[in-house]
Scaffold this motif. Structure first.
Motif, PDB file in Angstrom:
ATOM      1  N   GLY A  98       0.813  -1.217   0.000  1.00 16.38           N
ATOM      2  CA  GLY A  98       0.000   0.000   0.000  1.00 16.38           C
ATOM      3  C   GLY A  98       0.847   1.268   0.000  1.00 16.38           C
ATOM      4  O   GLY A  98       0.556   2.229  -0.718  1.00 16.38           O
ATOM      5  N   THR A  99       1.902   1.261   0.798  1.00 16.69           N
ATOM      6  CA  THR A  99       2.784   2.434   0.852  1.00 16.69           C
ATOM      7  C   THR A  99       3.367   2.715  -0.530  1.00 16.69           C
ATOM      8  O   THR A  99       3.434   3.868  -0.972  1.00 16.69           O
ATOM      9  CB  THR A  99       3.945   2.180   1.844  1.00 16.69           C
ATOM     10  OG1 THR A  99       3.378   1.855   3.112  1.00 16.69           O
ATOM     11  CG2 THR A  99       4.828   3.399   1.967  1.00 16.69           C
ATOM     12  N   LEU A 102       0.779   4.292  -2.775  1.00 12.16           N
ATOM     13  CA  LEU A 102       0.562   5.704  -2.413  1.00 12.16           C
ATOM     14  C   LEU A 102       1.747   6.565  -2.857  1.00 12.16           C
ATOM     15  O   LEU A 102       1.567   7.661  -3.410  1.00 12.16           O
ATOM     16  CB  LEU A 102       0.344   5.830  -0.904  1.00 12.16           C
ATOM     17  CG  LEU A 102      -1.015   5.311  -0.427  1.00 12.16           C
ATOM     18  CD1 LEU A 102      -0.963   4.908   1.042  1.00 12.16           C
ATOM     19  CD2 LEU A 102      -2.097   6.357  -0.660  1.00 12.16           C
ATOM     20  N   TYR A 124      -0.627   8.351   7.380  1.00 14.74           N
ATOM     21  CA  TYR A 124      -0.129   7.056   7.872  1.00 14.74           C
ATOM     22  C   TYR A 124       1.391   7.099   8.038  1.00 14.74           C
ATOM     23  O   TYR A 124       2.097   7.675   7.220  1.00 14.74           O
ATOM     24  CB  TYR A 124      -0.530   5.990   6.848  1.00 14.74           C
ATOM     25  CG  TYR A 124      -0.459   4.578   7.334  1.00 14.74           C
ATOM     26  CD1 TYR A 124      -1.412   4.083   8.204  1.00 14.74           C
ATOM     27  CD2 TYR A 124       0.552   3.730   6.895  1.00 14.74           C
ATOM     28  CE1 TYR A 124      -1.359   2.762   8.634  1.00 14.74           C
ATOM     29  CE2 TYR A 124       0.614   2.410   7.321  1.00 14.74           C
ATOM     30  CZ  TYR A 124      -0.345   1.933   8.192  1.00 14.74           C
ATOM     31  OH  TYR A 124      -0.297   0.632   8.611  1.00 14.74           O
ATOM     32  N   THR A 126       4.028   5.354   7.484  1.00 16.88           N
ATOM     33  CA  THR A 126       5.007   5.048   6.437  1.00 16.88           C
ATOM     34  C   THR A 126       5.078   6.160   5.382  1.00 16.88           C
ATOM     35  O   THR A 126       6.038   6.229   4.632  1.00 16.88           O
ATOM     36  CB  THR A 126       4.684   3.716   5.737  1.00 16.88           C
ATOM     37  OG1 THR A 126       3.325   3.774   5.273  1.00 16.88           O
ATOM     38  CG2 THR A 126       4.822   2.540   6.680  1.00 16.88           C
ATOM     39  N   GLN A 177      -6.980  10.658   3.879  1.00 16.54           N
ATOM     40  CA  GLN A 177      -6.884   9.275   4.343  1.00 16.54           C
ATOM     41  C   GLN A 177      -8.226   8.863   4.929  1.00 16.54           C
ATOM     42  O   GLN A 177      -8.694   9.431   5.904  1.00 16.54           O
ATOM     43  CB  GLN A 177      -5.776   9.170   5.388  1.00 16.54           C
ATOM     44  CG  GLN A 177      -5.526   7.758   5.858  1.00 16.54           C
ATOM     45  CD  GLN A 177      -4.417   7.700   6.904  1.00 16.54           C
ATOM     46  OE1 GLN A 177      -3.331   8.245   6.714  1.00 16.54           O
ATOM     47  NE2 GLN A 177      -4.703   7.071   8.027  1.00 16.54           N
ATOM     48  N   SER A 179      -9.261   5.797   6.269  1.00 16.39           N
ATOM     49  CA  SER A 179      -9.213   5.058   7.533  1.00 16.39           C
ATOM     50  C   SER A 179      -8.450   5.848   8.585  1.00 16.39           C
ATOM     51  O   SER A 179      -7.545   6.607   8.274  1.00 16.39           O
ATOM     52  CB  SER A 179      -8.515   3.723   7.290  1.00 16.39           C
ATOM     53  OG  SER A 179      -8.199   3.118   8.519  1.00 16.39           O
ATOM     54  N   ASP A 212      -6.339   7.873   0.174  1.00 25.44           N
ATOM     55  CA  ASP A 212      -5.757   6.637   0.688  1.00 25.44           C
ATOM     56  C   ASP A 212      -6.952   5.791   1.145  1.00 25.44           C
ATOM     57  O   ASP A 212      -7.585   6.080   2.161  1.00 25.44           O
ATOM     58  CB  ASP A 212      -4.818   6.960   1.858  1.00 25.44           C
ATOM     59  CG  ASP A 212      -4.272   5.699   2.525  1.00 25.44           C
ATOM     60  OD1 ASP A 212      -4.761   4.599   2.229  1.00 25.44           O
ATOM     61  OD2 ASP A 212      -3.360   5.840   3.366  1.00 25.44           O
ATOM     62  N   CYS A 214      -7.002   2.533   1.920  1.00 22.22           N
ATOM     63  CA  CYS A 214      -6.631   1.319   2.654  1.00 22.22           C
ATOM     64  C   CYS A 214      -7.644   0.999   3.757  1.00 22.22           C
ATOM     65  O   CYS A 214      -8.002   1.872   4.540  1.00 22.22           O
ATOM     66  CB  CYS A 214      -5.256   1.476   3.298  1.00 22.22           C
ATOM     67  SG  CYS A 214      -3.898   1.341   2.140  1.00 22.22           S
ATOM     68  N   SER A 235      -3.988  -1.316  -1.011  1.00 21.87           N
ATOM     69  CA  SER A 235      -3.141  -2.510  -0.994  1.00 21.87           C
ATOM     70  C   SER A 235      -3.967  -3.758  -1.289  1.00 21.87           C
ATOM     71  O   SER A 235      -5.097  -3.884  -0.811  1.00 21.87           O
ATOM     72  CB  SER A 235      -2.525  -2.642   0.401  1.00 21.87           C
ATOM     73  OG  SER A 235      -2.020  -3.948   0.595  1.00 21.87           O
ATOM     74  N   LYS A 238      -4.805  -6.129   1.667  1.00 23.70           N
ATOM     75  CA  LYS A 238      -5.916  -5.722   2.533  1.00 23.70           C
ATOM     76  C   LYS A 238      -7.215  -6.027   1.757  1.00 23.70           C
ATOM     77  O   LYS A 238      -7.228  -6.961   0.958  1.00 23.70           O
ATOM     78  CB  LYS A 238      -5.767  -4.252   2.899  1.00 23.70           C
ATOM     79  CG  LYS A 238      -4.553  -4.029   3.805  1.00 23.70           C
ATOM     80  CD  LYS A 238      -4.374  -2.580   4.162  1.00 23.70           C
ATOM     81  CE  LYS A 238      -3.165  -2.407   5.074  1.00 23.70           C
ATOM     82  NZ  LYS A 238      -2.839  -0.973   5.237  1.00 23.70           N
TER      83      LYS A 238
HETATM   84  C1  LIG Z   1      -1.884  -0.203   5.669  1.00 22.29           C
HETATM   85  C2  LIG Z   1      -2.033   1.213   5.325  1.00 22.29           C
HETATM   86  C3  LIG Z   1      -1.109   1.860   4.503  1.00 22.29           C
HETATM   87  C4  LIG Z   1       0.144   1.211   3.998  1.00 22.29           C
HETATM   88  O1  LIG Z   1      -0.019  -0.032   3.421  1.00 22.29           O
HETATM   89  P1  LIG Z   1       1.132  -1.130   3.499  1.00 22.29           P
HETATM   90  O2  LIG Z   1       0.621  -2.193   2.598  1.00 22.29           O
HETATM   91  O3  LIG Z   1       1.266  -1.552   4.912  1.00 22.29           O
HETATM   92  O4  LIG Z   1       2.381  -0.500   2.971  1.00 22.29           O
HETATM   93  C5  LIG Z   1      -1.347   3.184   4.220  1.00 22.29           C
HETATM   94  N1  LIG Z   1      -2.412   3.836   4.707  1.00 22.29           N
HETATM   95  C6  LIG Z   1      -3.316   3.245   5.508  1.00 22.29           C
HETATM   96  C7  LIG Z   1      -4.488   4.018   6.022  1.00 22.29           C
HETATM   97  C8  LIG Z   1      -3.149   1.911   5.834  1.00 22.29           C
HETATM   98  O5  LIG Z   1      -4.046   1.327   6.631  1.00 22.29           O
END
Ligand SMILES: *Cc1c(COP(=O)(O)O)cnc(C)c1O
Length: 428
Positions: A98-99, A102, A124, A126, A177, A179, A212, A214, A235, A238
């Motif tokens: 996911g990172t 993004l 987030y 990362t 974002q 979540s 985002d 995710c 991602s 997920k």
């Molecule tokens: C999990 C997540 C990410 C990053 O995804 P990864 O697959 O762990 O790199 C980014 N933003 C949110 C809100 C997430 O929950």
């Protein structure tokens, strides 16, 4: 019913814990019915997209090398675009997480001198290094892309006045974002996100809006791309991977945004034309097909846990009755044993690695020990039942996932059994 009780007993769940759980579940009939109704709608949306795009058995063929003319890969991207109602999509095993998805969306659509504006507060963890909030090699900051942030208001809503003030002629892309991630703010509903996108576009309509997404996919009947977002990003280990995708990320959005992302992922000039699918296509398609029901199972688990632990007097976010916009559930235990016993219970209920005992450890990047529970088919997958908690006040665990509701239920009952046996929970 006796047979069921016996099965639970064999997996270490006492009659008292099962009875308590069954009583709570009984009270959640309407909630579960609502979750199923969303899943039904989204299931039809996914099947409709696959039919419209004429998905056939040949889509599951593997390609290697350059991957020119990979029909399955190209068609899967059409399917994602149809599901998210966007012009195009990029869905690849070469997007590692996911990172990465993004970072790709940002780095490919911003140019030196542009400004990125986050309107949902701190992104987030990362992404801090991607943006350069924490200095890092190759960050947006190193390329002369500046960053500004507008925090959500105390009530969890967007701060529209501050957003208007923060937009400058340099503002090129607004990030939202959906979540809460591992923060305590509420998750943003698609409707709220839609209002923010409309507001940003009313200031200047050429500002790109990226969400985002995710942990949010298929939780509601709409996605942020239905509400005017130029890109939604997430991602495949997920929600949309449905537990089957072994790797991957996606970006769905306007043709122009996706073309930029593809040119950055592979190379200017090559873009989407290259990128072998290496045999993962069937799991991508099948995972997407299953995703609406998998997400429903995870949501039921989150609602079930919220109600169980709320009833026992612990603080839960979201609470037992509020509406859901992602699959994450936080429970605050207020003690290290609470966090540890909860995570051990989740681990012990897993189909994989149930016999190992998770222990807190000093994970890189964290300022306290962290305990993680995951017995997953896909390593690190957080659409599968998983939990983690930093061993520091307020001693909260965050848990999510569950490929089936029954597994989520077992995991939660097992966590409760452990807490009861350890004396953290005194009585039911
Ligand atoms: C999990 C997540 C990410 C990053 O995804 P990864 O697959 O762990 O790199 C980014 N933003 C949110 C809100 C997430 O929950």
């Amino acid at each position: 019913m006796d047979i069921l009780e016996n099965s639970y007993r064999r997996l270490g769940i006492s009659e008292a814990v099962l009875d308590f759980g069954q009583k709570i579940e009984e009270e959640l009939k309407t909630r579960f019915w609502e979750i199923d109704a969303v899943a039904e709608y989204n299931q039809l949306k996914v099947i409709g997209a696959m039919q419209e795009c004429r998905v056939g058995a040949e889509c599951f063929n593997s390609s290697s090398g350059y991957g020119y003319n990979d029909l399955g890969r190209d068609k899967l991207e059409e399917v994602y675009a149809a599901v998210f109602h966007t012009e195009a999509a990029l869905v690849r095993p070469q997007i590692t997480c996911g990172t990465h998805a993004l970072a790709l969306a940002l780095m490919s659509n911003l140019r030196p001198g542009d400004e990125l504006l986050s309107i949902s507060g701190k992104p987030y963890d990362t992404l801090e290094e991607v943006i350069g909030i924490r200095p890092s090699k190759g960050s947006l900051a190193e390329y002369g892309i500046t960053y500004r942030q507008v925090d959500l208001r105390g009530d969890g809503n967007f701060d529209f006045e501050e957003i208007r003030r923060a937009v400058t002629p340099k503002t090129k892309l607004v990030a939202i974002q959906r979540s809460k991630g591992y923060q305590t703010r509420p998750t943003l509903s698609v409707e709220r996100i839609g209002k923010a996108v409309a507001f940003v576009k009313s200031i200047r309509k050429d500002i790109l809006c990226m969400v985002d997404n995710c942990y949010g996919e298929f939780v509601e009947i709409k996605e942020p791309s239905d509400m005017g977002a130029d890109m939604v990003v997430g991602s495949l280990i997920k929600n949309p991977g449905g537990g089957l995708a072994p790797i991957g990320g996606y970006i769905a959005g306007t043709e122009e945004c996706i073309e930029n992302a593809a040119y950055r992922l592979t190379s200017p000039g090559l873009g989407r034309e290259v990128g072998a699918s290496l045999g993962v296509m069937q799991s991508f398609y099948q995972g997407l097909f299953l995703a609406p029901t998998v997400v429903a199972g995870a949501l039921k688990g989150a609602v079930f846990a919220a109600n169980i632990y709320e009833r026992l007097g612990f603080e839960v976010v979201p609470n037992g009755s509020e509406s859901r916009h992602d699959i994450i559930q936080a429970v605050t235990f207020g003690s290290p044993e609470g966090v540890v016993e909860f995570c051990k219970g989740i681990q012990a209920a897993a189909p994989v690695d149930s016999y190992v005992t998770p222990e807190p450890w000093a994970m890189p990047g964290y300022d306290s020990d962290v305990i993680m529970a995951a017995g997953a088919f896909v390593q690190g997958s957080s659409i599968e039942l998983s939990a983690d908690g930093p061993i520091k006040p307020p001693y909260a665990v965050y848990f999510q996932g569950g490929l089936t509701w029954y597994h989520a239920k077992l995991g939660i009952l097992k966590s409760l059994q452990n807490l009861l046996d350890a004396g953290v929970v005194k009585e039911l």
